[in-house]
Write a protein that holds these residues in place. Structure first.
Motif, PDB file in Angstrom:
ATOM      1  N   MET A 125      -4.641   6.819  -1.077  1.00 48.11           N
ATOM      2  CA  MET A 125      -3.744   5.841  -0.458  1.00 48.11           C
ATOM      3  C   MET A 125      -3.720   6.005   1.056  1.00 48.11           C
ATOM      4  O   MET A 125      -3.668   5.015   1.803  1.00 48.11           O
ATOM      5  CB  MET A 125      -2.336   5.979  -1.036  1.00 48.11           C
ATOM      6  CG  MET A 125      -2.227   5.689  -2.525  1.00 48.11           C
ATOM      7  SD  MET A 125      -2.923   4.087  -3.033  1.00 48.11           S
ATOM      8  CE  MET A 125      -1.952   2.957  -2.025  1.00 48.11           C
ATOM      9  N   ARG A 142      -4.648   3.089   3.691  1.00 48.37           N
ATOM     10  CA  ARG A 142      -3.756   2.692   4.783  1.00 48.37           C
ATOM     11  C   ARG A 142      -4.442   2.852   6.138  1.00 48.37           C
ATOM     12  O   ARG A 142      -4.270   2.024   7.035  1.00 48.37           O
ATOM     13  CB  ARG A 142      -2.453   3.496   4.721  1.00 48.37           C
ATOM     14  CG  ARG A 142      -1.551   3.102   3.551  1.00 48.37           C
ATOM     15  CD  ARG A 142      -0.173   3.724   3.665  1.00 48.37           C
ATOM     16  NE  ARG A 142      -0.199   5.154   3.416  1.00 48.37           N
ATOM     17  CZ  ARG A 142       0.054   5.724   2.235  1.00 48.37           C
ATOM     18  NH1 ARG A 142       0.312   4.971   1.161  1.00 48.37           N
ATOM     19  NH2 ARG A 142       0.047   7.042   2.102  1.00 48.37           N
ATOM     20  N   SER A 157     -11.031   0.381  -3.841  1.00 47.66           N
ATOM     21  CA  SER A 157      -9.639   0.153  -4.244  1.00 47.66           C
ATOM     22  C   SER A 157      -9.062  -1.089  -3.574  1.00 47.66           C
ATOM     23  O   SER A 157      -8.348  -1.878  -4.205  1.00 47.66           O
ATOM     24  CB  SER A 157      -8.788   1.373  -3.893  1.00 47.66           C
ATOM     25  OG  SER A 157      -9.244   2.520  -4.596  1.00 47.66           O
ATOM     26  N   ASP A 187       2.952   4.446  -1.875  1.00 42.91           N
ATOM     27  CA  ASP A 187       2.585   5.375  -2.945  1.00 42.91           C
ATOM     28  C   ASP A 187       3.248   5.026  -4.271  1.00 42.91           C
ATOM     29  O   ASP A 187       2.949   5.643  -5.300  1.00 42.91           O
ATOM     30  CB  ASP A 187       2.949   6.807  -2.549  1.00 42.91           C
ATOM     31  CG  ASP A 187       2.081   7.339  -1.419  1.00 42.91           C
ATOM     32  OD1 ASP A 187       0.931   6.875  -1.300  1.00 42.91           O
ATOM     33  OD2 ASP A 187       2.555   8.203  -0.660  1.00 42.91           O
ATOM     34  N   LEU A 244       0.820  -1.220   0.000  1.00 38.69           N
ATOM     35  CA  LEU A 244       0.000   0.000   0.000  1.00 38.69           C
ATOM     36  C   LEU A 244       0.854   1.270   0.000  1.00 38.69           C
ATOM     37  O   LEU A 244       0.402   2.328   0.445  1.00 38.69           O
ATOM     38  CB  LEU A 244      -0.936  -0.004   1.210  1.00 38.69           C
ATOM     39  CG  LEU A 244      -2.003  -1.110   1.197  1.00 38.69           C
ATOM     40  CD1 LEU A 244      -2.731  -1.176   2.526  1.00 38.69           C
ATOM     41  CD2 LEU A 244      -2.988  -0.908   0.054  1.00 38.69           C
ATOM     42  N   ARG A 250      -0.880   6.968  -7.984  1.00 35.42           N
ATOM     43  CA  ARG A 250      -1.655   6.569  -6.810  1.00 35.42           C
ATOM     44  C   ARG A 250      -1.956   7.835  -6.005  1.00 35.42           C
ATOM     45  O   ARG A 250      -1.062   8.354  -5.330  1.00 35.42           O
ATOM     46  CB  ARG A 250      -0.886   5.563  -5.959  1.00 35.42           C
ATOM     47  CG  ARG A 250      -0.748   4.193  -6.596  1.00 35.42           C
ATOM     48  CD  ARG A 250      -0.088   3.179  -5.665  1.00 35.42           C
ATOM     49  NE  ARG A 250      -0.305   1.808  -6.119  1.00 35.42           N
ATOM     50  CZ  ARG A 250      -0.015   0.723  -5.400  1.00 35.42           C
ATOM     51  NH1 ARG A 250       0.532   0.848  -4.193  1.00 35.42           N
ATOM     52  NH2 ARG A 250      -0.262  -0.477  -5.877  1.00 35.42           N
TER      53      ARG A 250
END
Length: 304
Positions: free
Chosen positions: A43, A47, A126, A29, A27, A38
């Motif tokens: 993101m 996370r 996602s 970038d 996860l 991303r």
């Protein structure tokens, strides 16, 4: 109630740390081939909904099931991470105001509270998509046939006939309380399906035959029932600080549970019976099944 072995507790913790580290890497970038970019905000939300601790029980079950049958441990770790991404997506969406409307998850604000509802929806989308990416990716060292079987099994466990369908039944239960059979079906879908997949996936990774696959699938079904029963018991007997999320919500929403239907004493006896059944299912594997048998005991006796 059952107790667990200290060596098991240490193994579970080590597995959770390893899974967390793998998720941190997955996860990041850093874009993958064929990704354009991303978005940082997206993101960060992904996370937030994934890298927040937890026992990582489903990846643990998957890894231990694979190891029981001689499967590739690194491949099992990646499939476990994929499963955890999908599980975390479901938690993000379940917490939304249109669903269970929760403000707290694992002791911190839920994604829609920490960010906003639209970002939470996209973060969940996602993570769901990424789960299948991880399985199919060349970094997952498995034969294409195994990957195909894993994608199919996970899709069936997670979709309208599994976890998502279970959530739909759960929402409907707020308006019309199901009977005991209905509650059991709902829970086998919403909670049990991914736990069942975790155990069966280990056999798929190991390339095991149908006998092994069905035995581990059954084991997963039994401990999935135990997991939800323990969760419902804790919803009555525990508090938000211990659980890391709100408690007493099922009763407040008028949802029927087996614990509410039969009482805490019945639930504790049922948990012992389910644990015994799960342990017996793995008896043919002898000492090799010790960790998974301890997992069954842990699920029944957990405090959060």
């Amino acid at each position: 109630m059952n107790t667990t072995d200290p060596a098991f507790e240490s193994r579970l913790k080590d597995s959770a740390v390893a899974t967390e580290a793998l998720l941190v890497s997955l996860l990041s970038d850093q874009t993958l081939p064929d990704e354009v970019t991303r978005p940082a905000h997206l993101m960060a939300a992904m996370r937030h909904g994934s890298l927040n601790g937890g026992k990582r029980l489903r990846p643990f079950l998957l890894r231990e099931s694979a190891l029981l049958l001689g499967g590739n441990e690194q491949a099992a770790m990646r499939i476990g991470a994929a499963l955890e991404c999908l599980h975390c997506y479901s938690l993000i969406h379940d917490d939304l105001p249109a669903m269970d409307d929760d403000d707290l998850r694992r002791g911190q604000p839920t994604v829609h509270r920490a960010f906003d509802e639209a970002t939470a929806i996209l973060a969940g989308d996602s993570l769901l998509t990424y789960a299948f990416d991880i399985i199919a990716a060349p970094e997952t060292a498995l034969p294409d046939r195994a990957k195909t079987e894993l994608v199919l099994a996970l899709a069936r466990a997670a979709g309208s006939g599994g976890m998502v369908g279970g959530q739909a039944l759960d929402l409907a239960a707020e308006k019309s309380a199901p009977d005991e059979a209905g509650i059991t079906t709902l829970q086998a879908m919403k909670t049990g399906a991914l736990i069942r997949f975790a155990c069966e996936a280990g056999a798929i990774i190991a390339g095991a035959d149908q006998e092994h696959r069905q035995r581990l699938r059954k084991f997963g079904q039994v401990i999935g029932l135990a997991f939800q029963l323990a969760d419902d018991l804790l919803d009555i007997t525990s508090d938000a600080e211990t659980m890391g999320k709100a408690t007493g919500k099922d009763a407040a929403r008028g949802k029927g549970t087996l614990v509410a239907m039969h009482g805490t004493g019945w639930a504790e006896e049922k948990l012992d019976a389910l644990t015994a059944e799960a342990v017996d299912l793995l008896a043919p594997y002898g000492e090799k099944a010790f960790i998974l048998q301890q997992t069954a005991r842990f699920i029944a006796s957990r405090q959060n």
